[in-house]
Write a protein that holds these residues in place. Structure first.
Motif, short mmCIF file in Angstrom:
data_model
loop_
_atom_site.label_atom_id
_atom_site.label_comp_id
_atom_site.label_asym_id
_atom_site.label_seq_id
_atom_site.Cartn_x
_atom_site.Cartn_y
_atom_site.Cartn_z
N LEU A 283 0.81 -1.23 0.00
CA LEU A 283 0.00 0.00 0.00
C LEU A 283 0.84 1.27 0.00
CD1 LEU A 283 -2.83 -0.95 2.51
CD2 LEU A 283 -2.91 -0.95 0.03
N TYR A 284 2.10 1.14 0.37
CA TYR A 284 2.99 2.29 0.43
C TYR A 284 3.10 2.99 -0.93
CZ TYR A 284 7.26 4.97 1.04
OH TYR A 284 8.18 5.97 1.09
N THR B 135 0.43 9.09 5.56
CA THR B 135 -0.76 8.26 5.68
C THR B 135 -0.39 6.81 5.96
OG1 THR B 135 -1.88 9.71 4.10
CG2 THR B 135 -2.89 7.57 4.52
N TRP B 136 0.61 6.29 5.23
CA TRP B 136 1.04 4.92 5.45
C TRP B 136 1.59 4.75 6.85
CZ3 TRP B 136 5.56 2.22 6.48
CH2 TRP B 136 5.49 0.84 6.26
N LEU B 137 2.38 5.71 7.29
CA LEU B 137 2.97 5.64 8.62
C LEU B 137 1.89 5.68 9.70
CD1 LEU B 137 5.82 5.57 9.81
CD2 LEU B 137 5.70 8.03 10.06
N LYS B 138 0.87 6.49 9.48
CA LYS B 138 -0.20 6.64 10.46
C LYS B 138 -1.08 5.39 10.55
CE LYS B 138 -4.02 9.75 11.61
NZ LYS B 138 -4.74 10.95 11.18
#
Length: 136
Positions: A93-94, A101-104
């Protein structure tokens, strides 16, 4: 609750063992891509066997139906934790999300979902056994 056959009990035990091995090796950084897949396979086996076990005698007990629904939520959380663990390893998804957003939403959030699933499973398995003893 319906008893599982011998083969189903073995599959459930293997699934639980694969989940423990997968999480342990993933956390300690030993081949995380391989052991995230191991965890996912174990979670699917465990969840399927628990859902097969779902049917119990007559289904008139509201408490047992409620506890079974909670247990199914726990199974879904195990599978969701496995999916997020796979995302942590393979970062699929990254490519489609921004870094923030990915990190969150993806980075190490599998731990929280796994904790919720484990607590739900412990609670429901304890309560279901007590309810079945009380009914018999």
């Amino acid at each position: 609750m319906r008893e599982l056959s011998k083969n189903q009990q073995i599959i459930m035990a293997i699934g639980a063992t694969l989940m423990v091995i997968g999480v342990g090796c993933f956390v300690f950084g030993f081949l995380p891509k391989v052991f995230s897949v191991v965890f996912m396979v174990g979670a699917v086996c465990f969840a399927i066997m628990q859902m097969i076990q779902a049917s119990y005698d007559d289904g008139k007990s509201v408490t047992l139906r409620r506890l079974r629904r909670i247990m199914i939520i726990g199974d879904i959380c195990f599978i969701l934790a496995g999916l997020l663990m796979l995302e942590n390893s393979f970062m699929v998804l990254y490519k489609f999300l921004s870094w923030e957003t990915w990190l969150k939403y993806c980075w190490n959030n599998w731990v929280v979902i796994l904790l919720v699933a484990a607590i739900l499973e412990l609670y429901t398995s304890h309560r279901i056994s007590n309810e079945l003893k009380k009914n018999n």
